[in-house]
Each structure stands twice: as structure tokens, then as C-alpha cells.
Design a protein around this motif. Sequence first.
Motif, short mmCIF file in Angstrom:
data_model
loop_
_atom_site.label_atom_id
_atom_site.label_comp_id
_atom_site.label_asym_id
_atom_site.label_seq_id
_atom_site.Cartn_x
_atom_site.Cartn_y
_atom_site.Cartn_z
N THR A 32 -106.76 50.36 38.56
CA THR A 32 -106.11 51.48 39.24
C THR A 32 -106.76 51.78 40.58
OG1 THR A 32 -105.54 52.42 37.10
CG2 THR A 32 -105.41 53.88 38.99
N ILE A 33 -108.08 51.75 40.64
CA ILE A 33 -108.77 52.02 41.90
C ILE A 33 -108.46 50.92 42.92
CG2 ILE A 33 -111.08 52.09 42.97
CD1 ILE A 33 -111.99 53.60 40.43
N LYS A 34 -108.52 49.66 42.52
CA LYS A 34 -108.21 48.56 43.44
C LYS A 34 -106.77 48.63 43.93
CE LYS A 34 -111.60 45.44 41.50
NZ LYS A 34 -111.82 44.28 40.66
N PHE A 35 -105.84 48.95 43.02
CA PHE A 35 -104.43 49.07 43.37
C PHE A 35 -104.22 50.19 44.39
CE2 PHE A 35 -100.45 51.38 42.21
CZ PHE A 35 -99.56 50.50 42.78
N VAL A 41 -104.70 50.78 52.23
CA VAL A 41 -105.03 49.86 53.32
C VAL A 41 -103.77 49.22 53.89
CG1 VAL A 41 -106.17 47.65 53.82
CG2 VAL A 41 -107.39 49.41 52.56
N ILE A 42 -102.87 48.80 53.04
CA ILE A 42 -101.63 48.17 53.50
C ILE A 42 -100.81 49.15 54.34
CG2 ILE A 42 -99.40 47.24 52.74
CD1 ILE A 42 -100.99 46.09 50.31
N PRO A 108 -95.97 42.54 45.54
CA PRO A 108 -94.84 43.19 46.20
C PRO A 108 -94.32 44.44 45.49
CG PRO A 108 -94.00 41.44 44.84
CD PRO A 108 -95.51 41.46 44.66
N ILE A 109 -94.88 44.79 44.31
CA ILE A 109 -94.30 45.91 43.56
C ILE A 109 -94.58 47.24 44.25
CG2 ILE A 109 -94.37 47.16 41.37
CD1 ILE A 109 -94.93 44.42 40.04
N GLY A 110 -95.83 47.51 44.58
CA GLY A 110 -96.16 48.78 45.23
C GLY A 110 -95.77 48.81 46.69
N ALA A 111 -96.07 47.75 47.41
CA ALA A 111 -95.77 47.67 48.84
C ALA A 111 -94.85 46.50 49.09
CB ALA A 111 -97.07 47.51 49.63
N GLY A 112 -93.58 46.73 48.86
CA GLY A 112 -92.59 45.68 49.07
C GLY A 112 -92.11 45.64 50.51
N PRO A 113 -91.06 44.89 50.78
CA PRO A 113 -90.54 44.77 52.15
C PRO A 113 -90.13 46.10 52.77
CG PRO A 113 -89.56 43.10 50.74
CD PRO A 113 -90.35 44.01 49.86
N VAL A 114 -89.54 46.98 51.98
CA VAL A 114 -89.13 48.28 52.52
C VAL A 114 -90.34 49.11 52.89
CG1 VAL A 114 -87.84 50.38 51.99
CG2 VAL A 114 -87.00 48.20 51.18
N PHE A 115 -91.42 48.97 52.15
CA PHE A 115 -92.65 49.71 52.40
C PHE A 115 -93.21 49.39 53.79
CE2 PHE A 115 -97.24 50.32 52.09
CZ PHE A 115 -97.33 51.55 51.46
N PHE A 116 -93.13 48.13 54.21
CA PHE A 116 -93.65 47.75 55.51
C PHE A 116 -92.78 48.30 56.64
CE2 PHE A 116 -95.38 44.36 52.80
CZ PHE A 116 -96.72 44.58 53.04
N ASN A 117 -91.50 48.47 56.39
CA ASN A 117 -90.56 48.94 57.39
C ASN A 117 -90.53 50.46 57.50
OD1 ASN A 117 -88.73 48.42 59.39
ND2 ASN A 117 -87.05 47.99 58.04
N ALA A 118 -90.87 51.18 56.45
CA ALA A 118 -90.76 52.64 56.40
C ALA A 118 -91.56 53.37 57.49
CB ALA A 118 -91.15 53.15 55.02
#
Length: 131
Positions: A32-35, A41-42, A108-118
Amino acid sequence: ISLLAVLNPVGVSAIYISLMGDRTQKELDGITIKFTLAIIVILMLSIWLGHSFLQLFGINLPAFECAGGLILVLVGLNMILPKTTSQPHPDTHSASHASIAIVPLAIPIGAGPVFFNAPFYPLSTQANIYR
């Protein structure tokens, strides 16, 4: 609110629970901490360096948004079209804790493609910053 929708905590929680299985509390805490740190960071890298990274490759913001929309359409089509082949379910218990925390949970579950665009949406509407 849009970032909360992009992060989708309910959907990620269900996947997190299914991947954790019968791990000890200490293992769960470490994952959980690493996630969480990976997601932070992402997001920060996406906000601070995202536009410069796109400029480096000559990609403008409307093209990036269009590509994100196409990816979303393809994912949606993949969900509704019948599958012809079946893939074996990976053994999640044999994977190391770091790999589960980063891949598949953070990316890609937590930070998927939409996450990078948001992070670009609010910035792209302000005073022609990225135009």
C-alpha cells in the motif's frame, strides 16, 4: 473532483483486494505504501514535466487529447466485443511485492492513460498557456 473520478478509488479498491489474497498485514502495508508513493510521484511528474515531455516529441495538447480519446474508445470496444481467445490468469502470489505495487496496481490500474491526461485539462483552458 475530476481527479477523484480519474483515480476511481472504488474500482482500484476492488482490484487491490482481489490481488492481495492471503498476504500478511505487514506485506499489505508495504504494498500500500509503495502503491501510494508511486501514484503521487506519477501525478507530480505528469504535472511538472508532462507538457515539456510532449513538446520534446512535438505533440501538441489537442493531439494528445485526441489520442487519449481513441485509446478510451478502443478499451470500450474491447469490453463489449466477444473475446475469441482466453488468457491464463497470472499467479499474483508468486510476484514480488514491488512489482505488484508498481505494476499492475500503480500503472495501469491506478494511473492509466486518462490519469496522465487529466492534469492538462485545467491548464489548457487558462489564458493560452499551452497554445
